[in-house]
Design a protein around this motif. Structure first.
Motif, mmCIF file in Angstrom:
data_model
loop_
_atom_site.group_PDB
_atom_site.id
_atom_site.type_symbol
_atom_site.label_atom_id
_atom_site.label_comp_id
_atom_site.label_asym_id
_atom_site.label_seq_id
_atom_site.Cartn_x
_atom_site.Cartn_y
_atom_site.Cartn_z
ATOM 1 N N GLY A 183 3.066 5.267 6.349
ATOM 2 C CA GLY A 183 2.531 6.088 5.270
ATOM 3 C C GLY A 183 3.618 6.593 4.346
ATOM 4 O O GLY A 183 4.764 6.135 4.386
ATOM 5 N N ARG A 203 0.830 -1.217 0.000
ATOM 6 C CA ARG A 203 0.000 0.000 0.000
ATOM 7 C C ARG A 203 0.857 1.258 0.000
ATOM 8 O O ARG A 203 0.527 2.251 -0.653
ATOM 9 C CB ARG A 203 -0.945 0.000 1.191
ATOM 10 N N GLN A 204 1.965 1.242 0.727
ATOM 11 C CA GLN A 204 2.865 2.396 0.718
ATOM 12 C C GLN A 204 3.452 2.605 -0.675
ATOM 13 O O GLN A 204 3.583 3.736 -1.131
ATOM 14 C CB GLN A 204 3.996 2.209 1.727
ATOM 15 N N ARG A 264 4.825 10.476 2.159
ATOM 16 C CA ARG A 264 4.605 11.904 1.918
ATOM 17 C C ARG A 264 5.671 12.381 0.959
ATOM 18 O O ARG A 264 6.701 11.735 0.758
ATOM 19 C CB ARG A 264 4.640 12.702 3.214
ATOM 20 N N ALA A 319 0.771 4.068 -2.910
ATOM 21 C CA ALA A 319 0.535 5.459 -2.521
ATOM 22 C C ALA A 319 1.681 6.352 -2.982
ATOM 23 O O ALA A 319 1.461 7.475 -3.444
ATOM 24 C CB ALA A 319 0.345 5.565 -1.014
ATOM 25 N N GLU A 356 5.871 2.944 10.928
ATOM 26 C CA GLU A 356 4.836 2.860 11.961
ATOM 27 C C GLU A 356 5.296 3.674 13.167
ATOM 28 O O GLU A 356 6.360 3.429 13.720
ATOM 29 C CB GLU A 356 4.634 1.398 12.365
#
Length: 91
Positions: free
Chosen positions: A72, A5-6, A74, A9, A66
């Motif tokens: 995530g 998922r990272q 950015r 993204a 985490e």
């Protein structure tokens, strides 16, 4: 290591297709598609993951580990234009 998922993204943040990531990383597009087809930690060989991460980081992505708020991604903060100019004059 990062999660699938990272990676997805991160690609979205820099507006890259799987083909774009393949070109930037030197990892084949079918390999990227296979890795992204499952959820969870990014699978495959360690060297493959390192190439993918390096390419995305070079494009300006920061991977967030985490930290209680969840993992995530950015975009790296870019220097202000006047700071960039000052850094060039020092060189």
């Amino acid at each position: 290591m990062i999660s699938v998922r990272q990676m997805k993204a991160a690609r979205a943040l820099v507006a890259w297709s799987q083909g774009d990531l393949a070109t930037a990383s030197g990892v084949s597009e079918p390999t990227i598609a296979r890795l992204e087809s499952e959820d969870g930690p990014l699978g495959g060989r360690l060297e493959t993951g390192e190439k993918l991460i390096a390419a995305l980081e070079t494009a300006g992505v920061e991977f967030i580990v985490e930290n209680g708020g969840g993992p995530g991604v950015r975009l790296r903060k870019l220097p202000l234009p006047d700071q960039t100019q000052k850094n060039r004059q020092k060189s």
